[in-house]
Design a protein around this motif. Sequence first.
Motif, mmCIF file in Angstrom:
data_model
loop_
_atom_site.group_PDB
_atom_site.id
_atom_site.type_symbol
_atom_site.label_atom_id
_atom_site.label_comp_id
_atom_site.label_asym_id
_atom_site.label_seq_id
_atom_site.Cartn_x
_atom_site.Cartn_y
_atom_site.Cartn_z
ATOM 1 N N LYS A 262 1.886 3.754 9.400
ATOM 2 C CA LYS A 262 0.645 4.339 8.864
ATOM 3 C C LYS A 262 -0.600 3.602 9.365
ATOM 4 C CE LYS A 262 1.743 3.601 4.504
ATOM 5 N NZ LYS A 262 3.012 2.860 4.696
ATOM 6 N N SER A 263 -0.575 2.278 9.193
ATOM 7 C CA SER A 263 -1.756 1.503 9.589
ATOM 8 C C SER A 263 -1.968 1.553 11.098
ATOM 9 C CB SER A 263 -1.625 0.052 9.127
ATOM 10 O OG SER A 263 -1.580 0.008 7.716
ATOM 11 N N THR A 264 -0.869 1.610 11.837
ATOM 12 C CA THR A 264 -0.986 1.691 13.292
ATOM 13 C C THR A 264 -1.711 2.974 13.701
ATOM 14 O OG1 THR A 264 1.054 0.427 13.501
ATOM 15 C CG2 THR A 264 0.352 1.683 15.444
ATOM 16 N N ILE A 351 -10.027 4.864 5.905
ATOM 17 C CA ILE A 351 -9.747 3.888 4.850
ATOM 18 C C ILE A 351 -8.251 3.586 4.811
ATOM 19 C CG2 ILE A 351 -9.855 3.439 2.356
ATOM 20 C CD1 ILE A 351 -12.294 5.216 2.201
ATOM 21 N N ASP A 352 -7.916 2.320 4.734
ATOM 22 C CA ASP A 352 -6.512 1.901 4.621
ATOM 23 C C ASP A 352 -6.341 1.183 3.296
ATOM 24 O OD1 ASP A 352 -3.931 0.831 4.882
ATOM 25 O OD2 ASP A 352 -4.175 0.504 7.034
ATOM 26 N N GLU A 353 -5.353 1.609 2.528
ATOM 27 C CA GLU A 353 -5.109 0.958 1.236
ATOM 28 C C GLU A 353 -4.873 -0.541 1.406
ATOM 29 O OE1 GLU A 353 -1.487 2.422 -0.459
ATOM 30 O OE2 GLU A 353 -0.311 1.861 1.299
ATOM 31 N N ASP A 354 -4.309 -0.936 2.563
ATOM 32 C CA ASP A 354 -4.030 -2.360 2.813
ATOM 33 C C ASP A 354 -5.294 -3.210 2.669
ATOM 34 O OD1 ASP A 354 -1.467 -1.691 3.451
ATOM 35 O OD2 ASP A 354 -1.574 -2.274 5.569
ATOM 36 N N THR A 355 -6.442 -2.629 2.993
ATOM 37 C CA THR A 355 -7.676 -3.418 3.027
ATOM 38 C C THR A 355 -8.732 -2.842 2.081
ATOM 39 O OG1 THR A 355 -8.311 -2.123 4.963
ATOM 40 C CG2 THR A 355 -7.380 -4.294 5.389
HETATM 41 MG MG MG Z 1 -0.091 -0.565 6.379
#
Ligand code: MG
Length: 569
Positions: A262-264, A351-355
């Motif tokens: 996902k983040s990639t 937007i990424d939930e990771d950050t």
């Molecule tokens: Mg991620």
Amino acid sequence: MTKTFQDLGRILDKINGKGYPAYKELQGQYQENHFTLSIDYVQGDPFASPSRIRVIVPGDKGGFPKDIYRTPYQRKAVVDFLSRTVAKNIYRFYDRVKGSGKSGLLTIGHCGQEILERNYIVINPNRVEARLEVGLPAAGRRILGNEAKEIFLDALPKIVEASLFWASISQENLYAQVKLAEDQHFLREELKKRKLAAFIANGSILPRESGISERPLLKGAVPFQSPKEYEIELRLPNYGPIKGMGIPEGVTLIVGGGFHGKSTLLKALELGIYDHIAGDGREYLVTRENAVKIKAENGRKVEKVNISSFINNLPMGQDTVRFSTENASGSTSQAANIIEALEVGAELLLIDEDTSATNFMIRDSRMQRLVQKEKEPITPFIDKVRTLYKEKGVSTILVIGGSGDYFEVADHVIMMDEYTPKDVTQKAKEIIKIMDNQRKFEGVLPIRENSPRILLKSTFPQDKRGVKIKPRGIHTITYNKTEIDLSHLEQLIDPNQTNAICFIIHFIMEKVVNDKLTLPQVVEKVYGEISSKGLDIVSPYQGHPGNMALPRKHEIAAVLNRFRLLKIK
Ligand code: MG
Ligand code: ADP
């Protein structure tokens, strides 16, 4: 009278062994058979910033056809290509001579995976010019004249010969790069016409070699493949028909298990604002140019930003219509980042939930029951994301692995499954129907943007010695003793963009700021100047202007917004 390369040799013999300041005598122009060397700036000692030189080939000798750089994007591609060619030929023809400090350095500005607008090469009907940096060699502070001769009289002519003449470069590769640029330009135009947020060609390689490398992962990378539901075919002017995933405008969720890519995918979309070189794997992946990555950024400064759409009724009656802090929290920083992005015209948020700050993104039904709305200053993003699109036309692509509440506000739900996207929009809608949710909508109010934020001259104080604005790597700038932390600007990717921003701040301070223009107007104004006159105009230097790569308006504004001395009327 113009000096010759023989004169240059004689000067170097004469000053050989003397103290370093004698190098100053080199400043000036020297004629070789086919080109002119201009030594514009001579460093003060071997440890200081390297000396700046230019090599200039007259247009008729260089022989480059004009039709390869007719449009701005073609020119950008040609400049990039020739910069890389010079770098390759430095590597090929020059073994660094030894000495103290920066002695023996010989470089052209760095080019990474992205093709940016750069000023390392000038090309027009009159000339081809390359701008280089040299560490004039010394042992301690004693001039090494013979080593300097090796650089100027031996290596440099070979490098120029192999790089700045039409007859000696790889014309085939240059044409290929210009054609790629045409296709990329076409793709970007197509995004707007088709109301797409992004396009990712099938076969694209998204993952990178490692966390510290921007090169493509070669072993074991799963090539991108669009889900049928989003697959479109475009006809590029040079490449021809190409298929891939068109991500529509609106609200798009990227869901999926941890480690499924996902983040990639989101990272690739963040950098899709830039063109990539052939072989990168992302050359046919484009995102809307004004897409902005939004993160939580604890500790940042915020100056008079209207975050009231997201945050209201703070303890102690703190103002959130003109919210200022020296130390923002996760949620206030994320809210400020969004409003500042809108202020400079962002049409797509990434937007990424990771950050992200959890309490900024979501408040579930149980929490709503326990902590009443009146006691919670935050209206979570989930209740604003649709309004952003409906009222402002601002789309959002967000990575959410943990909260199904977002299904309700999404136009599209894409699941990453072993690095391959699947369309799960229908499934998500069915789940909404089957599993009822007690969650209450909290975002009844419209989105409120900043009222005009006038940038004040007093933002830029000078001390007795004036102002020094210096980059340190990509993510730090110092303004005299004040540090600007840019580590959260993930779309700032090149040290020479940061270098350009240093010059731009100086230019704003000297020529633009007037206690009348707003911060976005100031940025717009410099940007307009650069677009019509070129990057060099922001440099205070004669001759070699210093290495620059063009940043976006968004990054320029983002730097000003993070400047601890920023003053808004
Ligand atoms: Mg991620
Ligand atoms: P998530 O955000 O879903 O947890 P990441 O995007 O961080 O997952 O990816 C997890 C790992 O998988 C990373 O090491 C990444 O480099 C790798 N990866 C991502 N996409 C691919 C792909 N298409 N092929 C091979 N490896 C991939």
